[in-house]
Design an enzyme around this catalytic site. Structure first.
Site, PDB file in Angstrom:
ATOM      1  N   SER A   1       0.825  -1.200   0.000  1.00  0.00           N
ATOM      2  CA  SER A   1       0.000   0.000   0.000  1.00  0.00           C
ATOM      3  C   SER A   1       0.865   1.258   0.000  1.00  0.00           C
ATOM      4  O   SER A   1       1.667   1.465  -0.913  1.00  0.00           O
ATOM      5  CB  SER A   1      -0.956  -0.050   1.201  1.00  0.00           C
ATOM      6  OG  SER A   1      -1.936   0.951   1.120  1.00  0.00           O
TER       7      SER A   1
ATOM      8  N   ASP B   1     -10.004  -4.215  -4.819  1.00  0.00           N
ATOM      9  CA  ASP B   1      -9.449  -3.230  -3.893  1.00  0.00           C
ATOM     10  C   ASP B   1     -10.296  -1.959  -3.933  1.00  0.00           C
ATOM     11  O   ASP B   1     -10.415  -1.309  -4.975  1.00  0.00           O
ATOM     12  CB  ASP B   1      -8.002  -2.918  -4.283  1.00  0.00           C
ATOM     13  CG  ASP B   1      -7.227  -2.229  -3.178  1.00  0.00           C
ATOM     14  OD1 ASP B   1      -7.840  -1.487  -2.380  1.00  0.00           O
ATOM     15  OD2 ASP B   1      -5.995  -2.402  -3.116  1.00  0.00           O
TER      16      ASP B   1
ATOM     17  N   HIS C   1      -8.187  -4.948  -0.407  1.00  0.00           N
ATOM     18  CA  HIS C   1      -6.917  -4.313  -0.036  1.00  0.00           C
ATOM     19  C   HIS C   1      -6.289  -5.141   1.069  1.00  0.00           C
ATOM     20  O   HIS C   1      -6.401  -4.829   2.262  1.00  0.00           O
ATOM     21  CB  HIS C   1      -7.180  -2.878   0.431  1.00  0.00           C
ATOM     22  CG  HIS C   1      -5.939  -2.038   0.509  1.00  0.00           C
ATOM     23  ND1 HIS C   1      -5.189  -1.720  -0.595  1.00  0.00           N
ATOM     24  CD2 HIS C   1      -5.311  -1.463   1.564  1.00  0.00           C
ATOM     25  CE1 HIS C   1      -4.162  -0.968  -0.241  1.00  0.00           C
ATOM     26  NE2 HIS C   1      -4.212  -0.807   1.076  1.00  0.00           N
TER      27      HIS C   1
END
Length: 263
Positions: free
Chosen positions: A145, A201, A232
Protein backbone atom coordinates in the site's frame (compact mmCIF):
# COMPACT_ATOMS: atom_id res chain seq x y z
CA UNK A 1 -17.22 12.60 7.83
CA UNK A 2 -13.62 11.45 7.73
CA UNK A 3 -13.20 7.72 7.21
CA UNK A 4 -10.51 5.80 9.05
CA UNK A 5 -8.08 4.26 6.59
CA UNK A 6 -5.43 1.75 7.49
CA UNK A 7 -3.13 -0.23 5.24
CA UNK A 8 -4.47 -3.74 5.75
CA UNK A 9 -3.92 -6.77 5.68
CA UNK A 10 -0.44 -8.21 6.24
CA UNK A 11 0.40 -11.93 6.00
CA UNK A 12 1.02 -12.12 9.75
CA UNK A 13 -1.98 -14.45 10.12
CA UNK A 14 -0.60 -16.85 7.52
CA UNK A 15 2.56 -17.78 9.37
CA UNK A 16 4.13 -17.29 12.74
CA UNK A 17 6.03 -14.08 13.30
CA UNK A 18 9.61 -13.89 12.07
CA UNK A 19 12.70 -13.74 14.21
CA UNK A 20 13.11 -10.73 16.43
CA UNK A 21 13.66 -7.39 14.74
CA UNK A 22 14.58 -4.31 16.75
CA UNK A 23 13.30 -0.88 15.76
CA UNK A 24 14.97 2.42 16.46
CA UNK A 25 12.98 5.42 17.53
CA UNK A 26 14.32 7.25 14.48
CA UNK A 27 12.00 5.12 12.35
CA UNK A 28 14.70 3.06 10.66
CA UNK A 29 14.84 -0.61 11.53
CA UNK A 30 17.84 -2.13 13.21
CA UNK A 31 18.15 -5.43 11.38
CA UNK A 32 18.70 -8.99 12.56
CA UNK A 33 22.33 -9.97 13.10
CA UNK A 34 21.85 -13.73 13.31
CA UNK A 35 24.09 -14.41 10.29
CA UNK A 36 27.53 -12.97 9.55
CA UNK A 37 27.06 -12.58 5.79
CA UNK A 38 24.16 -12.14 3.39
CA UNK A 39 23.62 -12.67 -0.31
CA UNK A 40 21.26 -9.71 -0.59
CA UNK A 41 18.51 -7.87 1.25
CA UNK A 42 14.84 -6.96 1.18
CA UNK A 43 13.74 -3.57 2.50
CA UNK A 44 9.97 -3.82 2.95
CA UNK A 45 7.70 -0.96 4.09
CA UNK A 46 4.39 -1.54 5.88
CA UNK A 47 1.11 0.22 5.12
CA UNK A 48 -0.71 3.13 6.76
CA UNK A 49 -1.54 2.62 10.43
CA UNK A 50 0.57 -0.52 10.63
CA UNK A 51 3.97 -1.27 12.17
CA UNK A 52 6.99 -3.27 10.97
CA UNK A 53 5.72 -6.24 12.97
CA UNK A 54 2.77 -6.47 10.58
CA UNK A 55 5.02 -7.78 7.82
CA UNK A 56 7.97 -9.26 9.73
CA UNK A 57 6.53 -12.74 9.09
CA UNK A 58 8.02 -12.45 5.59
CA UNK A 59 11.38 -13.28 7.16
CA UNK A 60 10.15 -16.84 7.69
CA UNK A 61 7.44 -17.07 5.05
CA UNK A 62 9.66 -16.34 2.06
CA UNK A 63 12.44 -18.86 2.89
CA UNK A 64 9.74 -21.49 3.51
CA UNK A 65 8.78 -21.06 -0.15
CA UNK A 66 12.24 -20.45 -1.62
CA UNK A 67 14.97 -21.66 0.78
CA UNK A 68 17.69 -19.46 -0.74
CA UNK A 69 15.81 -16.45 0.62
CA UNK A 70 17.06 -17.51 4.05
CA UNK A 71 20.44 -16.18 2.89
CA UNK A 72 19.28 -12.55 2.61
CA UNK A 73 18.77 -9.88 5.23
CA UNK A 74 15.32 -8.49 6.02
CA UNK A 75 14.77 -4.86 6.93
CA UNK A 76 11.37 -3.52 7.99
CA UNK A 77 11.53 0.26 8.51
CA UNK A 78 8.95 1.99 10.69
CA UNK A 79 6.93 4.91 9.35
CA UNK A 80 6.86 8.16 11.35
CA UNK A 81 3.73 9.18 13.25
CA UNK A 82 2.03 11.90 11.20
CA UNK A 83 -1.45 13.47 10.88
CA UNK A 84 -3.52 11.92 8.07
CA UNK A 85 -5.97 14.26 6.36
CA UNK A 86 -8.49 11.61 5.24
CA UNK A 87 -8.71 10.47 8.86
CA UNK A 88 -9.55 13.94 10.14
CA UNK A 89 -5.95 14.72 11.02
CA UNK A 90 -5.59 11.71 13.30
CA UNK A 91 -1.97 10.90 14.13
CA UNK A 92 -0.83 7.44 13.04
CA UNK A 93 2.09 5.66 11.37
CA UNK A 94 2.22 6.90 7.79
CA UNK A 95 4.81 7.35 5.07
CA UNK A 96 3.02 10.42 3.71
CA UNK A 97 -0.31 12.22 3.97
CA UNK A 98 -3.44 11.19 2.05
CA UNK A 99 -5.98 13.74 0.82
CA UNK A 100 -8.52 11.74 -1.21
CA UNK A 101 -10.54 8.59 -0.74
CA UNK A 102 -10.41 6.08 -2.31
CA UNK A 103 -7.00 6.44 -3.92
CA UNK A 104 -7.72 6.60 -7.64
CA UNK A 105 -5.59 7.54 -10.63
CA UNK A 106 -5.02 11.28 -10.37
CA UNK A 107 -5.44 11.52 -6.58
CA UNK A 108 -3.48 14.33 -4.95
CA UNK A 109 0.02 13.44 -3.73
CA UNK A 110 1.89 14.64 -0.65
CA UNK A 111 5.15 15.45 -2.42
CA UNK A 112 7.10 16.47 0.69
CA UNK A 113 6.02 13.40 2.60
CA UNK A 114 6.89 11.13 -0.30
CA UNK A 115 10.37 12.59 -0.65
CA UNK A 116 10.88 12.20 3.10
CA UNK A 117 9.94 8.54 2.76
CA UNK A 118 12.34 8.05 -0.14
CA UNK A 119 15.09 9.53 2.04
CA UNK A 120 14.23 7.03 4.79
CA UNK A 121 14.49 4.14 2.32
CA UNK A 122 17.87 5.45 1.20
CA UNK A 123 18.96 5.65 4.85
CA UNK A 124 18.02 1.98 5.35
CA UNK A 125 19.93 1.04 2.19
CA UNK A 126 22.97 2.98 3.37
CA UNK A 127 22.90 1.10 6.68
CA UNK A 128 22.86 -2.21 4.81
CA UNK A 129 25.86 -1.06 2.78
CA UNK A 130 27.83 0.24 5.75
CA UNK A 131 26.99 -2.44 8.32
CA UNK A 132 26.72 -5.54 6.13
CA UNK A 133 28.51 -4.69 2.91
CA UNK A 134 25.40 -5.30 0.80
CA UNK A 135 25.41 -3.07 -2.31
CA UNK A 136 22.19 -1.56 -3.77
CA UNK A 137 22.52 -3.95 -6.71
CA UNK A 138 21.69 -6.75 -4.25
CA UNK A 139 18.85 -4.95 -2.44
CA UNK A 140 15.17 -5.16 -3.38
CA UNK A 141 12.93 -2.38 -2.09
CA UNK A 142 9.22 -2.95 -1.69
CA UNK A 143 6.17 -2.54 0.42
CA UNK A 144 2.43 -2.82 0.89
CA UNK A 145 0.00 0.00 0.00
CA UNK A 146 1.61 3.29 1.12
CA UNK A 147 4.87 1.47 1.67
CA UNK A 148 4.79 0.10 -1.85
CA UNK A 149 4.07 3.56 -3.25
CA UNK A 150 7.12 4.97 -1.46
CA UNK A 151 9.28 2.07 -2.68
CA UNK A 152 8.16 2.66 -6.27
CA UNK A 153 9.19 6.28 -6.09
CA UNK A 154 12.56 5.39 -4.57
CA UNK A 155 13.24 2.85 -7.31
CA UNK A 156 12.17 4.79 -10.39
CA UNK A 157 12.51 8.53 -9.76
CA UNK A 158 15.73 10.06 -11.01
CA UNK A 159 17.83 12.22 -8.74
CA UNK A 160 21.36 13.49 -8.32
CA UNK A 161 22.25 10.61 -5.98
CA UNK A 162 20.28 7.89 -7.79
CA UNK A 163 21.65 4.35 -7.51
CA UNK A 164 19.68 1.45 -9.07
CA UNK A 165 18.34 -1.33 -6.84
CA UNK A 166 18.16 -5.04 -7.63
CA UNK A 167 14.38 -4.84 -7.91
CA UNK A 168 11.16 -3.31 -6.62
CA UNK A 169 8.04 -5.06 -5.31
CA UNK A 170 4.74 -3.23 -4.84
CA UNK A 171 1.80 -5.00 -3.21
CA UNK A 172 -1.47 -3.05 -3.59
CA UNK A 173 0.64 0.01 -4.34
CA UNK A 174 0.31 2.98 -6.67
CA UNK A 175 2.54 5.25 -8.74
CA UNK A 176 2.86 8.65 -7.08
CA UNK A 177 4.08 11.88 -8.68
CA UNK A 178 3.65 10.30 -12.14
CA UNK A 179 4.62 13.50 -13.96
CA UNK A 180 7.95 13.53 -12.10
CA UNK A 181 8.86 9.90 -12.62
CA UNK A 182 11.59 10.00 -15.23
CA UNK A 183 12.99 6.49 -15.01
CA UNK A 184 16.80 6.53 -15.20
CA UNK A 185 18.44 4.27 -17.78
CA UNK A 186 20.19 2.39 -14.95
CA UNK A 187 16.83 1.49 -13.40
CA UNK A 188 15.46 0.34 -16.76
CA UNK A 189 18.45 -1.95 -17.17
CA UNK A 190 18.84 -3.20 -13.60
CA UNK A 191 15.61 -2.80 -11.59
CA UNK A 192 12.73 -5.12 -12.55
CA UNK A 193 9.34 -4.67 -10.90
CA UNK A 194 6.74 -6.98 -9.36
CA UNK A 195 3.30 -5.37 -9.02
CA UNK A 196 0.58 -7.41 -7.28
CA UNK A 197 -2.92 -6.05 -6.67
CA UNK A 198 -6.42 -7.08 -5.60
CA UNK A 199 -9.11 -6.88 -8.27
CA UNK A 200 -11.65 -5.77 -5.65
CA UNK A 201 -9.45 -3.23 -3.89
CA UNK A 202 -11.70 -0.39 -2.72
CA UNK A 203 -8.92 1.62 -1.06
CA UNK A 204 -6.16 1.72 -3.68
CA UNK A 205 -8.31 1.12 -6.73
CA UNK A 206 -7.43 -1.69 -9.13
CA UNK A 207 -7.10 0.88 -11.93
CA UNK A 208 -3.88 2.02 -10.25
CA UNK A 209 -2.13 -1.18 -11.29
CA UNK A 210 -2.86 -0.79 -15.00
CA UNK A 211 -1.95 2.89 -14.91
CA UNK A 212 1.34 2.37 -13.08
CA UNK A 213 2.38 -0.75 -14.99
CA UNK A 214 1.72 0.96 -18.33
CA UNK A 215 3.77 4.01 -17.30
CA UNK A 216 6.72 1.91 -16.20
CA UNK A 217 6.63 -0.34 -19.24
CA UNK A 218 6.50 2.69 -21.52
CA UNK A 219 9.72 3.80 -19.83
CA UNK A 220 11.28 0.40 -20.51
CA UNK A 221 11.03 -1.20 -17.06
CA UNK A 222 10.54 -4.96 -16.96
CA UNK A 223 7.30 -5.39 -14.98
CA UNK A 224 5.63 -8.58 -13.79
CA UNK A 225 2.01 -7.82 -12.86
CA UNK A 226 -0.29 -10.20 -11.03
CA UNK A 227 -3.80 -9.77 -9.64
CA UNK A 228 -6.00 -11.71 -7.25
CA UNK A 229 -9.65 -12.00 -6.22
CA UNK A 230 -9.22 -9.95 -3.05
CA UNK A 231 -9.61 -6.46 -1.68
CA UNK A 232 -6.92 -4.31 -0.04
CA UNK A 233 -5.11 -7.17 1.62
CA UNK A 234 -2.59 -9.94 1.06
CA UNK A 235 -3.05 -13.34 -0.58
CA UNK A 236 -1.02 -16.56 -0.17
CA UNK A 237 -0.42 -16.77 -3.93
CA UNK A 238 0.87 -13.20 -3.84
CA UNK A 239 3.50 -14.16 -1.27
CA UNK A 240 4.56 -17.06 -3.50
CA UNK A 241 4.88 -14.63 -6.43
CA UNK A 242 6.99 -12.33 -4.22
CA UNK A 243 9.27 -15.22 -3.23
CA UNK A 244 9.74 -16.25 -6.86
CA UNK A 245 10.49 -12.67 -7.89
CA UNK A 246 13.06 -12.24 -5.12
CA UNK A 247 14.81 -15.51 -5.90
CA UNK A 248 15.06 -14.72 -9.60
CA UNK A 249 16.10 -11.11 -9.00
CA UNK A 250 18.72 -11.73 -6.33
CA UNK A 251 20.04 -15.14 -7.38
CA UNK A 252 19.19 -15.51 -11.06
CA UNK A 253 18.20 -18.76 -12.71
CA UNK A 254 18.64 -20.77 -15.85
CA UNK A 255 21.70 -19.76 -17.85
CA UNK A 256 22.54 -16.97 -15.41
CA UNK A 257 23.38 -19.46 -12.71
CA UNK A 258 25.19 -17.16 -10.35
CA UNK A 259 23.84 -14.47 -8.01
CA UNK A 260 23.97 -10.93 -9.33
CA UNK A 261 26.59 -9.25 -7.20
CA UNK A 262 29.18 -6.54 -7.09
CA UNK A 263 30.88 -8.00 -4.03
Amino acid sequence: MARLYRGITSPISLLTAGSAVLFRSSGVAAMSTSKPAYEGALVFLHGLGDTPAGWSSLEKALPSIKPKLGEIKYCFPAAPIIPITINGGMQMPGWFDLFEWPIAVGSQDDRNGLLRSVAQIEEAVNELMEEDGIPPSKIVVGGFSQGGAAALLAAYRSGSSFIPYAGCAGLSAWLTLPDEVKVPAEAVAKTPMLWAHGRFDDKVLFEQQEFGVDKLREAGVKVTDTSYDMGHESHPEEIVALAEFLEETLFGNGDEGKPKSEL
